[in-house]
Write an enzyme that holds these catalytic residues in place. Sequence first.
Site: not given
Lengths: 98, 474
Positions: B76, B151, B175
Amino acid sequence: MAPVITESTVDKLAHLARLSFEGESKQKIIKDLNNILGFVEKLNELDTEGVPALTHISSEINNLREDKVIQNITREDALKNAPKKDSFYFRVPKVIGE
Amino acid sequence: MTHYLSISEIQKDLREKRITCVELVNYFLTRIKELKHLNAFLDVYEEEAISHAKKSDEKIKNGQMGRLTGLVMGLKDVICYKNHPVQASSKILNGFHSIYNATAVERLLNEDVNIIGRLNCDEFAMGASNENSAFGHVHNFVDETRVSGGSSGGSAVAVQANLCHAALGSDTGGSVRQPASFCGIVGLKPTYSRISRYGLIAYASSFDIIGTLTKSVEDAALLLEIMAGKDEYDSTVSSSEVQQYSKEILPAKKYKIAYIKDYLENPAINFSIRRETENFISLLKDRKHTIEGVDFPFLDYMVPTYYLLTTAEASANLARYDGLRYGQRAEGIHELENLYKKSRTEGFGEEVKRRIMLGTFVLSEGFQDAYFTKAQKVRRVIKDKTMEILADYDFILTPTTPSTAFKLGEHTQDPVQMYLQDIFTVQASLAGIPAVSFPFGKDDDNLPIGLQLMGREFCEGDLLNLVNQFVNCP
């Protein structure tokens, strides 16, 4: 009652946060903040008299280590991402009065 | 190419010479190109990945396999990887290259992981749909008109669409778990402080934790085992013993589980999700686990508490982005204060600015006690009440999300509606306890449903043991 966020509150907060909002974006942030503050108002239903604030989540206490100097980032590396630099320094606009 | 579910399956084939690391990497590189429109990757390190794979193949020949040799992974875009770009999907960090490795990354590299690229996410990990990225949204591979969740949306879709074998995400309020649920994979949020946060771009420091997105429970266990534990660079990281999670998941044990009755009766919850939660409850009974309903009348307080605390922490954490030392600086400004304001106003997206403003408000003079301190008190109440349940039960079962993957653009107009996506996931974040989302059933549109189990601090071994009894990703 939730406090009402006005244009002057937004101006003050924006200055504290080093942001600026003008025109449409200012109207939008006023509306959004009022909406969110109305939503979080819910917490006042809960009696928290005498409850100590929870400030630390990790159970580690005073995790100390020996105070040794370790060079893990060189000056060259530290300056690598600077948008403006000058030999050993970050370059910024003049900060001392004329 | 076989569709591998676990690292151990890959390594078995590598050892028995049915496949090479180079073949594996080429397979993923081809898929990434074919499915570029999903927008999961921000950068692909093609040449590096191939050269790494060649070296790994040599290691296999010489009998020097690392525990992660053959694992192709994505990060990420909030996790630092030395000499590679990282920018939290934000314009404010345009051009930034990390000068060090996150501790988690360092430990994975020591076991020969092959990092193939960095993955799209909501800007500074703030969002539940990956629609707040400066690089655009990510499409769900099951239905491209729908969101990936967020996210860690790019991380979830990369694993769902088999663009890499596993991915790292970060979880502050859901997330990792929410996008895992929307994409039909396993998302693990470990106990707060289980993994060092060194090299994880900070959003809300008393909540943030690195987590994994994987196709199997076995992989989540192995990755956690490698990343967890003490670190000189993070004074909050736990010094408690790291279990051998990959061994803890077997053999299957019997557990005592609570489900929260009010959650299932909540009108906001989608019909199919309620049905699958009930099906899972019956399945637990059939398999001789104990499962009982309990009361927990705090659901409506969780999301407000979470937003007050995380925005306050974010407003402080994001103060460092000033355009001076790194990242994007506004052009043509010759006065310092205006330079800060212009650089930040241009660099941050709308949701990030909204959260900084809310955080600045809740910490401002005259309002701090009424908002910030109040939320810290409610956080203690929620944590204590959650731990009361976990004193009697091993785990708490809830759905991961109130709905399945929604349409792109469906919730972008109303921040509060978007915030309610986190309604079931923030409990574990507020309490600092571990939680895992795993796929269980589909809704009427064939979209994956995720269920969540939470447990006591540092109980990841048992938590993954239970989930491993039920997970079979497609």
